[in-house]
Design a protein around this motif. Structure first.
Motif, mmCIF file in Angstrom:
data_model
loop_
_atom_site.group_PDB
_atom_site.id
_atom_site.type_symbol
_atom_site.label_atom_id
_atom_site.label_comp_id
_atom_site.label_asym_id
_atom_site.label_seq_id
_atom_site.Cartn_x
_atom_site.Cartn_y
_atom_site.Cartn_z
ATOM 1 N N TRP A 96 -6.231 1.612 -15.600
ATOM 2 C CA TRP A 96 -4.951 1.087 -15.098
ATOM 3 C C TRP A 96 -4.375 1.966 -13.994
ATOM 4 N N LEU A 97 -4.366 3.287 -14.221
ATOM 5 C CA LEU A 97 -3.757 4.201 -13.256
ATOM 6 C C LEU A 97 -4.586 4.288 -11.974
ATOM 7 N N GLU A 125 -6.368 1.936 -10.710
ATOM 8 C CA GLU A 125 -6.131 0.686 -9.973
ATOM 9 C C GLU A 125 -4.773 0.716 -9.297
ATOM 10 N N LEU A 126 -3.816 1.354 -9.944
ATOM 11 C CA LEU A 126 -2.435 1.346 -9.442
ATOM 12 C C LEU A 126 -2.218 2.320 -8.293
ATOM 13 N N VAL A 127 -2.719 3.559 -8.435
ATOM 14 C CA VAL A 127 -2.417 4.593 -7.432
ATOM 15 C C VAL A 127 -3.661 5.198 -6.793
#
Length: 405
Positions: free
Chosen positions: A362-363, A365-367
């Motif tokens: 998740w992280l 993909e996000l940042v």
């Protein structure tokens, strides 16, 4: 050498071998059912369900399983875990052969995984009963090394079975054979009963939780182990992303980094043999700090050789930190609640690994991969700082009592 002395203890070797071979069969069974679910349904959802139900019981039931290993001899609990898995594993293999409905086969595999949950708490609680105190770190190094080896070798063994041309049911049958071999390895081994059981057993399921709450040293070591396992879980995803994307080396980069991670983990076994049995919280904190620093080095790596070195060190520090934490907890926990504490430990450790892997995807993909890994390392440093403050307070208390923390 500590390893040699630990391996001369036949009861420990039999417990360790039974747990290792049983875990090898368990992972192979989980992967076989996952492949079966994918082949029958072509659905990624069923694949995820089969895999998650193969591991979720360790999070849900390990603490309860620890209660069994405190109420009965740890060898007896491990023996019945293996015997019952022979039965349910046979049903899974039969279901794979006769192509039973996917839901039925997955449910039977989940039941088999549930029956496997007492295995680690029984081994961890029995180790200090069987091994001399001076060899405790070496014994835990062997146990952790074999645990890590089975996670790698389980799916690999399934691959070898399938390469022979055998159907997927062959993987199920091979797992049952592993359970049988594990039971033969354990044989008639008998471990001592937990001491002062009647007094502690009145707290039942919550006996391990009460022990952790009442013993600040165990809480600190458990907290460090959770940080270690969470970052380990994060790294299993980050290594793939770094090797395949950041280094622009695709599968070659992933292969190098995965191999380096495994080599570092196995090198840690050599160091574990030389750990002092009375190591304290501060030393475990240093090992976890080494893991964080190695992970930060991976963030900054711009070439494959540097990334390989960083990952190798990360693999070394993550295992050595776990060995040190487990040994410290064994020395601090009361024998009558040891299995329940290690059942709780297994629940939190597996949960931390799962949480780390989910956050990593998740992280990233996000940042982005680099920033995500940096944030994860920063969060671990904050947790370590909080734990260090508590550890400092414990050290002052221990110094006042003339003991070591």
């Amino acid at each position: 050498m500590s390893y040699r002395r630990a391996l001369t203890n036949l009861a420990f070797v039999r417990m360790l071998g039974a747990h290792g071979v049983g875990s090898l069969g368990q992972l192979q069974l989980t992967m076989a059912v996952a492949v079966y679910a994918l082949e029958r349904t072509t659905s990624g959802v069923w694949l995820a369900v089969a895999l998650s139900l193969g591991f979720a019981p360790y999070i849900a039931f390990s603490t309860t399983a620890g209660l069994l290993a405190d109420r009965y001899r740890r060898s007896t609990v491990l023996r019945w875990s293996l015997i019952t898995r022979i039965g349910t594993g046979t049903l899974v293999a039969l279901g794979l052969w006769l192509q039973w409905p996917v839901a039925v086969v997955v449910a039977l595999a989940a039941l088999t995984a549930t029956l496997a949950t007492p295995s680690y708490p029984a081994l961890a609680a029995a180790t200090p009963q069987l091994v001399d105190d001076k060899d405790l770190s070496a014994a835990n190094g062997l146990a952790t090394g074999i645990e890590n080896a089975t996670w790698v070798a389980g799916p690999g063994l399934l691959g070898l079975v399938l390469l022979t041309g055998a159907p997927i049911a062959g993987g199920g049958l091979a797992s049952v054979i592993c359970f049988g071999l594990a039971a033969l390895c354990l044989g008639a081994t008998t471990t001592p009963r937990a001491t002062r059981l009647a007094e502690s057993d009145k707290h039942g399921f919550f006996g391990g939780v009460r022990e952790v709450r009442a013993n600040p040293r165990i809480r600190v070591l458990l907290g460090l182990a959770i940080v270690d396992n969470a970052l380990y879980g994060y790294l299993t995803v980050a290594i793939v992303l770094v090797g395949g994307s950041l280094l622009e080396a695709a599968s070659e980069g992933i292969g190098w980094l995965q191999t380096a991670f495994a080599v570092g983990a196995f090198l840690s076994m050599a160091l574990a043999a030389n750990l002092r049995a009375d190591h304290g919280v501060r030393r475990v904190l240093v090992f976890v700090g080494g893991l964080v620093v190695s992970s930060l080095a991976l963030v900054l790596a711009r070439s494959l050789p540097i990334a390989v070195l960083a990952v190798l060190l990360a693999g070394l520090f993550t295992v050595i930190a776990e060995v040190a934490a487990v040994t410290g907890i064994q020395r601090a926990v009361a024998d009558e609640t040891a299995a329940r504490v290690f059942g709780l430990y297994d629940t939190l450790a597996v949960g931390a690994i799962g949480l780390g892997t989910m956050i990593a995807g998740w992280l990233s993909e996000l940042v982005g991969v680099r920033v995500g890994l940096f944030i994860a390392c920063l969060a671990c440093l904050v947790f370590c700082a909080v734990i260090a403050v508590r550890g400092r307070a414990l050290a002052l208390e221990a110094a006042a009592d003339g003991a070591e923390i």
